[in-house]
Design an enzyme around this catalytic site. Structure first.
Site, PDB file in Angstrom:
ATOM      1  N   GLY A   1      -4.092  14.829   0.495  1.00 23.83           N
ATOM      2  CA  GLY A   1      -4.298  14.932   1.943  1.00 23.83           C
ATOM      3  C   GLY A   1      -2.982  15.214   2.637  1.00 23.83           C
ATOM      4  O   GLY A   1      -2.113  15.888   2.086  1.00 23.83           O
TER       5      GLY A   1
ATOM      6  N   ARG B   1      -2.278   2.189  -1.269  1.00 23.20           N
ATOM      7  CA  ARG B   1      -2.698   0.807  -1.076  1.00 23.20           C
ATOM      8  C   ARG B   1      -2.743   0.143  -2.454  1.00 23.20           C
ATOM      9  O   ARG B   1      -3.157   0.771  -3.439  1.00 23.20           O
ATOM     10  CB  ARG B   1      -4.091   0.723  -0.436  1.00 23.20           C
ATOM     11  CG  ARG B   1      -4.141   1.036   1.051  1.00 23.20           C
ATOM     12  CD  ARG B   1      -3.527  -0.079   1.904  1.00 23.20           C
ATOM     13  NE  ARG B   1      -3.690   0.161   3.328  1.00 23.20           N
ATOM     14  CZ  ARG B   1      -2.792   0.754   4.123  1.00 23.20           C
ATOM     15  NH1 ARG B   1      -1.653   1.185   3.622  1.00 23.20           N
ATOM     16  NH2 ARG B   1      -3.031   0.899   5.417  1.00 23.20           N
TER      17      ARG B   1
ATOM     18  N   GLU C   1      -0.230  -8.545  -0.675  1.00 21.10           N
ATOM     19  CA  GLU C   1       1.066  -8.520   0.021  1.00 21.10           C
ATOM     20  C   GLU C   1       1.214  -9.726   0.942  1.00 21.10           C
ATOM     21  O   GLU C   1       0.233 -10.142   1.558  1.00 21.10           O
ATOM     22  CB  GLU C   1       1.172  -7.217   0.818  1.00 21.10           C
ATOM     23  CG  GLU C   1       1.152  -6.001  -0.098  1.00 21.10           C
ATOM     24  CD  GLU C   1       1.071  -4.674   0.652  1.00 21.10           C
ATOM     25  OE1 GLU C   1       1.085  -4.684   1.898  1.00 21.10           O
ATOM     26  OE2 GLU C   1       0.991  -3.638  -0.025  1.00 21.10           O
TER      27      GLU C   1
ATOM     28  N   ARG D   1     -11.774  14.379  -4.278  1.00 23.18           N
ATOM     29  CA  ARG D   1     -13.190  14.717  -4.457  1.00 23.18           C
ATOM     30  C   ARG D   1     -13.500  16.133  -4.017  1.00 23.18           C
ATOM     31  O   ARG D   1     -14.223  16.854  -4.686  1.00 23.18           O
ATOM     32  CB  ARG D   1     -14.058  13.708  -3.707  1.00 23.18           C
ATOM     33  CG  ARG D   1     -13.954  12.299  -4.270  1.00 23.18           C
ATOM     34  CD  ARG D   1     -14.477  11.296  -3.296  1.00 23.18           C
ATOM     35  NE  ARG D   1     -13.830  11.429  -2.004  1.00 23.18           N
ATOM     36  CZ  ARG D   1     -14.161  10.765  -0.911  1.00 23.18           C
ATOM     37  NH1 ARG D   1     -15.171   9.930  -0.949  1.00 23.18           N
ATOM     38  NH2 ARG D   1     -13.511  10.940   0.218  1.00 23.18           N
TER      39      ARG D   1
ATOM     40  N   ILE E   1       2.166   4.704  -3.156  1.00 20.13           N
ATOM     41  CA  ILE E   1       2.555   4.476  -1.754  1.00 20.13           C
ATOM     42  C   ILE E   1       1.298   4.350  -0.890  1.00 20.13           C
ATOM     43  O   ILE E   1       1.387   4.357   0.333  1.00 20.13           O
ATOM     44  CB  ILE E   1       3.453   5.613  -1.200  1.00 20.13           C
ATOM     45  CG1 ILE E   1       2.804   6.979  -1.374  1.00 20.13           C
ATOM     46  CG2 ILE E   1       4.823   5.576  -1.849  1.00 20.13           C
ATOM     47  CD1 ILE E   1       1.820   7.387  -0.352  1.00 20.13           C
TER      48      ILE E   1
ATOM     49  N   ASP F   1       5.232   0.714  -3.584  1.00 22.12           N
ATOM     50  CA  ASP F   1       5.495   0.273  -2.202  1.00 22.12           C
ATOM     51  C   ASP F   1       4.400  -0.666  -1.718  1.00 22.12           C
ATOM     52  O   ASP F   1       4.550  -1.308  -0.684  1.00 22.12           O
ATOM     53  CB  ASP F   1       5.556   1.512  -1.284  1.00 22.12           C
ATOM     54  CG  ASP F   1       5.931   1.158   0.153  1.00 22.12           C
ATOM     55  OD1 ASP F   1       6.856   0.331   0.344  1.00 22.12           O
ATOM     56  OD2 ASP F   1       5.317   1.700   1.092  1.00 22.12           O
TER      57      ASP F   1
ATOM     58  N   HIS G   1       6.316  -2.407   1.167  1.00 21.27           N
ATOM     59  CA  HIS G   1       5.384  -1.671   2.032  1.00 21.27           C
ATOM     60  C   HIS G   1       6.121  -1.095   3.260  1.00 21.27           C
ATOM     61  O   HIS G   1       5.855  -1.505   4.395  1.00 21.27           O
ATOM     62  CB  HIS G   1       4.207  -2.547   2.473  1.00 21.27           C
ATOM     63  CG  HIS G   1       3.031  -1.731   2.952  1.00 21.27           C
ATOM     64  ND1 HIS G   1       1.728  -2.138   2.816  1.00 21.27           N
ATOM     65  CD2 HIS G   1       2.974  -0.521   3.552  1.00 21.27           C
ATOM     66  CE1 HIS G   1       0.921  -1.221   3.327  1.00 21.27           C
ATOM     67  NE2 HIS G   1       1.663  -0.230   3.787  1.00 21.27           N
TER      68      HIS G   1
END
Ligand code: NAP
Length: 319
Positions: A156, A234, A263, A178, A232, A258, A281
Site C-alpha cells: 500500500g 502491527r 506494547e 490480496r 513496522i 518496531d 513503535h
C-alpha cells in the site's frame, strides 16, 4: 461555542496540543487516575460529541457505549485496528485517520531497521563500546543488500514507499497483497510464497483480526536461516512466539521490529538476542509527521462540526 471532545492518549506535538485546546473543549482521559475514569466519563458523557484518539488506543465498544452524544472519531494514525467499527457503524459514527502524511517517515524507519539488521549496527555499536575492537575480538562479515530480494507484505502507501527506497539499494522487489492490481513488481501467490522467494520480508499490511498471524511459523520457516523479518505494521500480524522460537533455534536469520503484540512489553527473549533490532513503535515519531497527523485529525473534527465532507474518512470497516 467550542465542541466538547474526549482525548484518548497523550504525547501530542506542541502545535497539535495548542490547536486542540484552541478549537475544542478537551477532556483528557490520560490525565485522570485510572480508578477515577468511570466517574469522570459519566460526568461529561452527555456533552462529548467527538473523540480524538491515537492509532494504538483507538476506541472500544464499552467506551463508545458510554458516550451517547458521540458523533465522530478522529484517529491520530493511519492504522484503525484498535477502533471497534461494529460499535460505531450502526450509530452512523464516522471514523477518520491520517494517511499519507506519515508514509515517508514510516518507510524511512522500515529501511533503517532493515539496514540495521543487515549490517548489524546495534551489535557493532555494542562491540565498539565494550572494547571488542581494541581487543581484536573476532567479527564475521555482514551480507550485502545489492541483489537480494525484498518481499513487501502489503504494497500500500507505506509498502510502496519502502519498495521505492529499497530499489535504490539495488534490491529486487516482490510483494503479496490480496488485490491483483498491476503494480510495478512481481506478485507472489501468498504470504508463504513471498517468504520463500525473499531474503527480507517487510510487513506493511494493516493489523486487525483479518491479518492476525499472517506471518505464522510456516511463513517464518520459509524465510529461513538466512532471512530477515522486518515489521513496522502491527505486532498482531506476526506469531510472536513462533518468531522467538525460530530465532532461538536459528531457523530465522534476524528480525527488526518496531511493533509488538503487547506494547510496551517486549518478550525478554527478543531483548537478549544480538540478531534482533528493536524500536519502541516509532515509525511515525518525527516532529514533522506527528504534527501533520495531529493537524489532519483536527481538520477532520472541524470539518465534521462544520457539516463539511471529512478530509480522510475511513471508507469502510477494514479487513
Ligand atoms: P494502506 O495504504 O492501506 O496499505 C495496506 C496494504 O496492505 C494494502 O495494499 C492492502 O492491499 C494490504 N493488505 C490488507 N490486508 C492484507 C492481507 N490480508 N494480506 C496481505 N496484504 C494485505 O496502509 P498504509 O498507509 O500503507 O499503512 C499500513 C499499516 O502500517 C497501517 O495499517 C498501520 O497499522 C501500520 N503503521 C505503522 C506505523 C508505525 O509507527 N510502525 C505507522 C503508520 C502505519 P489489499 O487490500 O489488496 O490486500
Amino acid at each position: 461555542m467550542r465542541p466538547e471532545i474526549l482525548v484518548l492518549g497523550s504525547g501530542w506535538m506542541p502545535e497539535v496540543s495548542e490547536e486542540l485546546e484552541r478549537r475544542f473543549v478537551c477532556h483528557h482521559l490520560a490525565q485522570v487516575a485510572p480508578d477515577e475514569r468511570p466517574a469522570f466519563i459519566a460526568g461529561i458523557a452527555g456533552r462529548v460529541r467527538g473523540v480524538f484518539t491515537s492509532g494504538t488506543v483507538g476506541i472500544d465498544a464499552a467506551l463508545a457505549a458510554r458516550l451517547p452524544a458521540l458523533e465522530v472519531v478522529a484517529v491520530h494514525g493511519v492504522g484503525v485496528d484498535a477502533v471497534d467499527f461494529k460499535a460505531l457503524a450502526p450509530r452512523g459514527i464516522p471514523v477518520t485517520n491520517t494517511p499519507d502524511v506519515l508514509t515517508d517517515d514510516v518507510a524511512d524507519l522500515a529501511v533503517a531497521l532493515l539496514l540495521a539488521a543487515a549490517r548489524r549496527l546495534p551489535m557493532l555499536d555494542r562491540y565498539v563500546r565494550a572494547g571488542g575492537w581494541e581487543a581484536k575480538q573476532p567479527l564475521a562479515p555482514s551480507r550485502a543488500l545489492r541483489g537480494k530480494v525484498a518481499g513487501i507484505l502489503g504494497l500500500g502507501r507505506i509498502g510502496q514507499a519502502v519498495a521505492a527506497r529499497l530499489e535504490g539499494f539495488g534490491m529486487q522487489i516482490r510483494y503479496y497483497q490480496r488485490s491483483t492490481a498491476q503494480l510495478a513488481y512481481p506478485r507472489s501467490a501468498s504470504p508463504l510464497a513471498l517468504a520463500r522467494e525473499s531474503d527480507y520480508l517487510i510487513v506493511c499490511a494493516p493489523g486487525g483480526s483479518g491479518t492476525r498471524h499472517l506471518v505464522d511459523a510456516a511463513v517464518i520457516d520459509a524465510l529461513g536461516p538466512e532471512g530477515t523479518l522486518v515489521n513496522i505494521a502491527r505486532g498482531s500480524l506476526v506469531d510472536e512466539a513462533a518468531l522467538v522460537a525460530a530465532l532461538e533455534q536459528g531457523r530465522l536469520g534476524a528480525a527488526a521490529l518496531d511493533v509488538f503484540v503487547d506494547e510496551p512489553r517486549v518478550p525478554p527473549a527478543l531483548k537478549a538476542m544480538d540478531n534482533v533490532v528493536l524500536a519502541p513503535h516509532v515509525g511515525s515519531f518525527t516532529l514533522e509527521a506527528r504534527t501533520a497527523m495531529g493537524m489532519l485529525a483536527i481538520a477532520n473534527l472541524l470539518a465534521h462540526f462544520a457539516g463539511e465532507p471529512l478530509p480522510t474518512q475511513v471508507a469502510d470497516k477494514p479487513a
